[in-house]
Scaffold this active site. Sequence first.
Site, PDB file in Angstrom:
ATOM      1  N   ASP A 155      -5.837 -39.923 -23.662  1.00  0.00           N
ATOM      2  CA  ASP A 155      -5.645 -39.808 -25.245  1.00  0.00           C
ATOM      3  C   ASP A 155      -4.008 -39.453 -25.440  1.00  0.00           C
ATOM      4  OD1 ASP A 155      -5.067 -39.157 -28.005  1.00  0.00           O
ATOM      5  OD2 ASP A 155      -7.256 -38.353 -28.345  1.00  0.00           O
ATOM      6  N   HIS A 159      -0.508 -37.807 -29.096  1.00  0.00           N
ATOM      7  CA  HIS A 159       0.727 -36.954 -29.677  1.00  0.00           C
ATOM      8  C   HIS A 159       2.229 -37.138 -28.783  1.00  0.00           C
ATOM      9  CE1 HIS A 159      -1.423 -34.614 -32.590  1.00  0.00           C
ATOM     10  NE2 HIS A 159      -2.329 -34.608 -31.583  1.00  0.00           N
ATOM     11  N   GLU A 188      -5.770 -35.339 -22.454  1.00  0.00           N
ATOM     12  CA  GLU A 188      -4.810 -35.939 -23.370  1.00  0.00           C
ATOM     13  C   GLU A 188      -3.472 -35.869 -22.687  1.00  0.00           C
ATOM     14  OE1 GLU A 188      -4.883 -33.210 -26.866  1.00  0.00           O
ATOM     15  OE2 GLU A 188      -6.728 -32.863 -26.715  1.00  0.00           O
ATOM     16  N   LYS A 195       0.142 -40.798 -36.361  1.00  0.00           N
ATOM     17  CA  LYS A 195       1.136 -39.533 -36.092  1.00  0.00           C
ATOM     18  C   LYS A 195       2.610 -40.038 -35.750  1.00  0.00           C
ATOM     19  CE  LYS A 195      -2.599 -36.818 -34.501  1.00  0.00           C
ATOM     20  NZ  LYS A 195      -3.894 -37.379 -35.098  1.00  0.00           N
ATOM     21  N   ASN A 217       2.339 -34.565 -38.164  1.00  0.00           N
ATOM     22  CA  ASN A 217       2.629 -35.326 -36.854  1.00  0.00           C
ATOM     23  C   ASN A 217       3.462 -36.411 -36.912  1.00  0.00           C
ATOM     24  OD1 ASN A 217       0.841 -33.329 -35.968  1.00  0.00           O
ATOM     25  ND2 ASN A 217      -0.868 -34.554 -37.021  1.00  0.00           N
ATOM     26  N   SER A 257      -2.832 -31.537 -28.074  1.00  0.00           N
ATOM     27  CA  SER A 257      -2.424 -31.022 -29.597  1.00  0.00           C
ATOM     28  C   SER A 257      -2.068 -30.002 -30.087  1.00  0.00           C
ATOM     29  CB  SER A 257      -3.407 -31.711 -30.446  1.00  0.00           C
ATOM     30  OG  SER A 257      -4.543 -31.123 -30.084  1.00  0.00           O
ATOM     31  N   HIS A 303      -9.679 -32.582 -26.851  1.00  0.00           N
ATOM     32  CA  HIS A 303      -9.683 -32.726 -28.469  1.00  0.00           C
ATOM     33  C   HIS A 303     -11.253 -32.856 -28.750  1.00  0.00           C
ATOM     34  CE1 HIS A 303      -9.426 -34.547 -32.719  1.00  0.00           C
ATOM     35  NE2 HIS A 303      -8.404 -33.552 -32.775  1.00  0.00           N
TER      36      HIS A 303
HETATM   37  C1  LIG Z   1      -5.568 -35.572 -29.403  1.00  0.00           C
HETATM   38  C2  LIG Z   1      -5.934 -36.323 -30.338  1.00  0.00           C
HETATM   39  N1  LIG Z   1      -6.980 -37.293 -30.305  1.00  0.00           N
HETATM   40  C3  LIG Z   1      -7.166 -37.828 -31.621  1.00  0.00           C
HETATM   41  C4  LIG Z   1      -7.115 -37.280 -32.572  1.00  0.00           C
HETATM   42  C5  LIG Z   1      -7.656 -38.045 -34.009  1.00  0.00           C
HETATM   43  O1  LIG Z   1      -6.992 -38.813 -34.369  1.00  0.00           O
HETATM   44  P1  LIG Z   1      -6.866 -39.345 -36.098  1.00  0.00           P
HETATM   45  O2  LIG Z   1      -6.205 -38.205 -36.745  1.00  0.00           O
HETATM   46  O3  LIG Z   1      -6.266 -40.624 -36.044  1.00  0.00           O
HETATM   47  O4  LIG Z   1      -8.461 -39.338 -36.609  1.00  0.00           O
HETATM   48  C6  LIG Z   1      -6.294 -36.183 -32.986  1.00  0.00           C
HETATM   49  C7  LIG Z   1      -5.976 -35.670 -34.313  1.00  0.00           C
HETATM   50  O5  LIG Z   1      -5.427 -34.754 -34.507  1.00  0.00           O
HETATM   51  C8  LIG Z   1      -5.874 -35.578 -31.541  1.00  0.00           C
HETATM   52  O6  LIG Z   1      -5.078 -34.615 -31.944  1.00  0.00           O
END
Ligand SMILES: Cc1ncc(COP(=O)(O)O)c(C=O)c1O
Length: 376
Positions: free
Chosen positions: A198, A201, A169, A232, A39, A173, A125
């Site tokens: 969130d 990405h 999001e 990421k 990522n 993801s 997520h």
């Molecule tokens: C949308 C989303 N939020 C949160 C996370 C978690 O983040 P981290 O990898 O910093 O734990 C991810 C992880 O892939 C994600 O895709």
Amino acid sequence: MSSLWHRVDESLAERDASGLRRTLTARSAESTLIDLSNNDYMRLSQHPEVIAAGQAAMAKWGASAAASPLISGYTEAHAELEARLCQWAGFSSCLVWNSGYAANQAVLGRLPQRGDLVLADRLIHASMIEGVLHSGARLQRYQHLDLGHLESLLEQHTGDERDVFVLTESVFSMDGDYPDLAAMAELKARYGFIWIVDEAHAIGWYGAKGSGLVEEAGVAEFVDVLVGTLGKGLGSMGAFTLFRKVELREYLINFANEFIYSTYLAPASAAAASKAVEIAEAMTEERVQWRQRSRDFRSAIAEAPDGDSPIVPVLLGPADKTMAAAQELLMSGFRVGAVRPPTVPANSSRLRISLNTGLTEGQLEQLTAVLQEVAR
Ligand SMILES: Cc1ncc(COP(=O)(O)O)c(C=O)c1O
């Protein structure tokens, strides 16, 4: 046999029978594969200035924060990062976390409570879902990106619940698509919910300054909590939350166990992330160029949906076909993600291709040619 061993054996046997057993493989630093599985969209984990900032902070602070944040783990490196992130994204208050997973679990486990209603996109997520389940609030999902469905749930809401939260999001993801955030902001203005976005990405890739899709859509003033990751698009490690109201930061510092009872993010990771923000902000041309490259790349692959995000899903359906395609790509020198249930719904296994600004046009052309072969 104890019931634990029985359960472990049975569960693993089930995974074997369905062909969905996961295994862990250590990646070699010497690998010559072209990596489209990570990522690191802006390639900042490899940027010499980001590495140098991390190294200098490690020399100054040592390899660890060495304590949880309320004891002494919170350093000037973390405070500087918070200030930079606030300025970047146009928020007044920020808190840094050890991971996005912990941040989401804390925010969604602590802010909604029993008696509240949480409306969430069906594909959000796992970290957010787990948080909500822990909170005791009532969770209802709306169809993916379907704001008409979201509005009908908002309308049906009888007012029995104390507060209504809406979760999405920005860039999803596993699908690389995103909702109309401006339309969501209008819904918020009409229905008055608490809005949590969130941006894991989207950071680096979207927005004139690169802070994400909330910036690009011009809706920062409507977002109550923006969750972002440092591991990421910013090429470091950890995560952050930006708050419209400073009291939410104070509340989580006092009540989020994920924050209170865990050794804090290493200062070196915070310092590397601060430098990455500075560099990402200036990557204006790369953003324009790479969004176009994402569009072009997708249009050459029949199994990929249109879009301009760094995440390109190549939908193949069956898990075994997806694993075989990933293996063939590996043989041709490309590492890509192969995503199967339960991470994605049944029969929607896919290759997850992550673009990054370090790829050359020649590599993309070569990848397109191989993909056209293996996706058949
Ligand atoms: C949308 C989303 N939020 C949160 C996370 C978690 O983040 P981290 O990898 O910093 O734990 C991810 C992880 O892939 C994600 O895709």
